[in-house]
Design an enzyme around this catalytic site. Structure first.
Site, PDB file in Angstrom:
ATOM      1  N   LYS A  54      25.568  -1.359 -15.339  1.00 33.77           N
ATOM      2  CA  LYS A  54      25.406   0.068 -14.847  1.00 33.77           C
ATOM      3  C   LYS A  54      26.509   0.573 -14.227  1.00 33.77           C
ATOM      4  CE  LYS A  54      20.246  -0.142 -15.087  1.00 33.77           C
ATOM      5  NZ  LYS A  54      19.018  -0.071 -14.337  1.00 33.77           N
ATOM      6  N   GLN A  98      16.174  -0.488  -8.985  1.00 32.30           N
ATOM      7  CA  GLN A  98      15.974  -1.583 -10.055  1.00 32.30           C
ATOM      8  C   GLN A  98      14.809  -2.405  -9.629  1.00 32.30           C
ATOM      9  OE1 GLN A  98      18.121  -2.205 -12.802  1.00 32.30           O
ATOM     10  NE2 GLN A  98      16.516  -3.808 -13.202  1.00 32.30           N
ATOM     11  N   ASP A 121      15.842   7.422 -14.217  1.00 34.94           N
ATOM     12  CA  ASP A 121      15.016   6.458 -15.075  1.00 34.94           C
ATOM     13  C   ASP A 121      13.867   7.326 -15.742  1.00 34.94           C
ATOM     14  OD1 ASP A 121      15.646   3.913 -15.420  1.00 34.94           O
ATOM     15  OD2 ASP A 121      14.982   3.281 -13.284  1.00 34.94           O
TER      16      ASP A 121
END
Ligand code: NDP
Length: 294
Positions: A54, A98, A121
């Site tokens: 990422k 994460q 997200d």
């Protein structure tokens, strides 16, 4: 006839190129450089690999990457304080925490503390609600990428029969919302669905997001259907090694489907590309700049 293999890697690369061009334009015209903060707690090897990809994608797109690596014994208070700092930081337009977080952490509380405008997200209840009610929202990246792959085959999904196997909050449910927004007729299947193979055989578009290696067999697929395999499963391979397979029995399915994504090289690369897409969107929305069409 063998199916067209949908090259998720190439499609993701092309999307990343467009995002990079839009980012350069944003910088020139508005002096705005999108920034993504990635928070990683602990040292789960899979998470570390994912976070590295990422950050690399963010930098390659011309954006700023802010990595925050925290020890495995981080406290709830420390994580919440970091999220609060990132929420207030004007250079940070997207925040990604994460998962999985270490077991002492209340993950829901952390995710819900993220400013919905920076929630790249798309897991915050505000974005979930906005997506479900058809308002502009930051939508989860894997479903976004999956729909883009389907649209690489069919420019319009309107009126198509779509079946989604899996109803998780991360993949299945938001995927259903995105497909409804595309005017597909959507069926969502799960572990309690009866006659799953028959349900799948109705699908013009079949999305598998289950987490069971090669569960969807070739004879579950309507001839000519488009199959998007979201699953990532590590199974024993040759010579004592492991390999990745999807939720669809690819070798059988490719002889029946019209188009199919491989694993790896299908949905996975699109998820990363959509993280930077959402960062770009969040930066534009935050600055009141029109969102580029990428
Ligand atoms: P979850 O475990 O959260 O959800 C799995 C879903 O599959 C559940 O809704 C479950 O039903 C359903 N299911 C389980 N067994 C069956 C069965 N026998 N028949 C029908 N449905 C079943 O998984 P996720 O949604 O998080 O992930 C799904 C897959 O996608 C995994 O392989 C994961 O690794 C992969 N993934 C890939 C990403 C990518 O970037 N490509 C990103 C995220 C996930 P029920 O609700 O009834 O329990």
């Amino acid at each position: 006839m063998s199916a067209t293999i949908i090259d998720g890697k190439a499609i993701a690369q092309s999307l990343r190129g467009k995002i990079a061009a839009a980012t350069a334009d944003l910088k020139t015209r508005h002096g705005l450089v999108p920034g993504l903060a990635v928070v990683l707690a602990g040292n789960d090897p899979a998470s570390e690999v994912y976070v590295r990809s990422k950050s690399k994608a963010v930098v390659e797109a011309g954006m700023q990457s802010f990595d925050h690596k925290l020890p495995r014994d981080v406290t709830q208070a420390e994580l919440m304080a970091l999220v609060a700092r990132l929420n207030a930081d004007k250079n940070v337009h997207g925040i990604l925490v994460q998962l999985p977080l270490p077991k002492q952490i209340d993950s829901t509380a952390v995710l819900n503390a993220i400013d919905p405008a920076k929630d790249v997200d798309g897991f915050h209840p505000v974005n979930v609600g906005r997506l479900a009610t058809g308002l502009p929202a930051l939508a989860p990246c894997t479903p976004l990428g999956s729909v883009r792959l389907a649209k690489s085959v069919h420019s319009s999904l309107s009126g198509m029969d779509a079946v989604v196997i899996g109803r998780s909050n991360i993949v299945g449910k938001p995927l259903v919302q995105l497909l409804l927004a595309e005017n597909a007729t959507v069926t969502i299947a799960h572990s309690k669905t009866k006659n799953l193979a028959d349900v799948c055989r109705r699908a013009d578009l079949l999305f598998a997001a289950v987490g069971r290696p090669e569960m969807v067999r070739g004879n579950w697929i309507k001839p000519g259907a488009t199959v998007i395999d979201v699953g990532i499963n590590r199974v024993p391979g040759d010579a004592g090694k492991t390999k990745l397979v999807g939720d669809v029995a690819f070798t059988e399915a490719k002889d029946v489907a019209g188009a199919i994504t491989p694993v790896p090289g299908g949905v996975g690369p699109m998820t990363i590309a959509c993280v930077i897409l959402n960062t770009l969107r969040a930066a534009c929305a935050g600055a009141g700049v029109p969102e580029p069409d990428v």
